[in-house]
Scaffold this active site. Sequence first.
Site, PDB file in Angstrom:
ATOM      1  CG  ASP A   1      -1.981   0.968   1.280  1.00 62.94           C
ATOM      2  OD1 ASP A   1      -2.855   0.879   0.403  1.00 62.94           O
ATOM      3  OD2 ASP A   1      -1.985   1.851   2.165  1.00 62.94           O
TER       4      ASP A   1
ATOM      5  CD  GLU B   1      -2.134   2.373  -3.588  1.00 70.16           C
ATOM      6  OE1 GLU B   1      -3.239   2.837  -3.904  1.00 70.16           O
ATOM      7  OE2 GLU B   1      -1.677   2.459  -2.438  1.00 70.16           O
TER       8      GLU B   1
END
Length: 529
Positions: free
Chosen positions: A203, A266
């Site tokens: 993330d 990401e």
Amino acid sequence: MDQSDEFWWRHGVFYQIYPRSFQDSNADGIGDIAGIINRLPYLRSLGIDAIWLSPIFPSPMADFGYDISDYIGIDPLFGSMEAFDALIAAAHAAGLKVILDLVPNHTSDQHPWFAASRKSRDNPKRDWYIWRDPAPDGGPPNNWMSEFGGSAWKYDAATGQYFYHAFLAAQPDLNWRNPAVRTAMYDVMRFWLGKGVDGFRVDVIWHLIKDAEFRDNPPNPDFREGRPPHERVLPLYSNDQAEVHDVIAEMRRVVDEFDARVLIGEIYLPPKRLVAYYGRDLAGAHLPFNFALLSAPWHARQIEKIIHDYEAELPKGAWPNWVLGNHDRPRVASRVGQDQARVAAMLLLTLRGTPTLYYGDEIGMHQVAIAPDQVRDPFEKNVPGIGVGRDGCRTPMQWSAAPNAGFSTSTPWLPLADDFVHENVVNHEADERSILSLYKALIALRKKMPALVTGNYVPIAAEGDLLLYRRQGPESSVVIALNLGAEPVELQSDALGGEILLSTLMDRQGEKLDGVLDLRDNEGVIIGE
Ligand code: GLC
């Protein structure tokens, strides 16, 4: 898939599951791990190779699992550690890899690390988070903005300092300049890798390191009203710092302690900055997610340029990847329209690089309008009314015409799309020309034609709404012709030969070409040369 294949993540097709919305098994209206296990046969029939699960760890759910209070547990909403182990075993037995979401940039404010950190200035965990004195006027230490609206700093009266949060105040950022934080997170990674998970999607990996001097971000001269407030400043100092690449190389070394695992990052950055995340000598992420198509204006010439720019920036040996949808962006079928959603599928599955599908896109699920009193997404709650809400792309998977679309026997946590009685897996499976059947055919063709996986991407000059390219393998090649417009297109070229392997409308297989190709409106074809 061959489980010992080191490069499975190059030729595999990835599928993102948003666990809350995939399949409920215990009638609480929220999807869970047992539900995913029940749906493995479906995933197999689709032909995908790996599933990536959005977070399933213990969490107060302020950001639906992206606020973690225990990195090595399973939230009871989703099941137990036994259920997770059963999922890994069942998925592997079915030939599917399992990728977990790793959220190292921030924890929940309920994580014991943060509870300790905020207790006193001399707590051993103090420096695990980012604490700064107030500015001389008592305000926040600098002008950095939270991605979810407002200042990224929150004052904590107990110790008279501000802590930094790139997202919600309930998601304080960890201090990745602190070696103890790194060690702790690498142990988290080892815990899951040791259990057999096949990799991580990390993330907001480009956020991990912030400017050491905490300099103010410059104003964004291109800011427009109606855009999210954090865009008022350019994140020059708050993310994408040079030192982040050393951290990622360390993460990669942890992943490399285990066989054949994958590290996905990401990253929302333009191509030049994005490809830096492959790392020096490709020692960074295997796959820095390429989100260029998520915001692409749906015009042939613009998409051609996006592909060109990305291919041109890729470092030697770096493996590309493409994404059409995720849990943060509007559904592709709503962005480009239902007719073009088929063309988009053909694009995704014929470009060079690993494709990642978002659950439900394979049945053309659209963005669901969410009434104000049904909003769950904290981003929409903080910044209402400008269209940033993410609930509409997170609605329950439409399995059948049964009550609650076969997702749950009780009321789902988010409303269902109103068309689920028709648009659902059961109906799409029964229709050999459905978009689901198209996805299956595309994935199957990819498996059969090495040129679609390893072939070079060779653009072919085209005009108007036509996007044209060749995938040139050592032994065979295919031409992909996509009509991104609503008018038919006729293409004449002496070089056009061979036969149609697949049309997005699924009714032209085997048609021979001799110098002319007629594409209907919104039609794409793959031509075997
Ligand atoms: C990532 C996630 C998003 C989340 C944010 C903060 O962008 O995809 O859903 O809200 O990080 O963790």
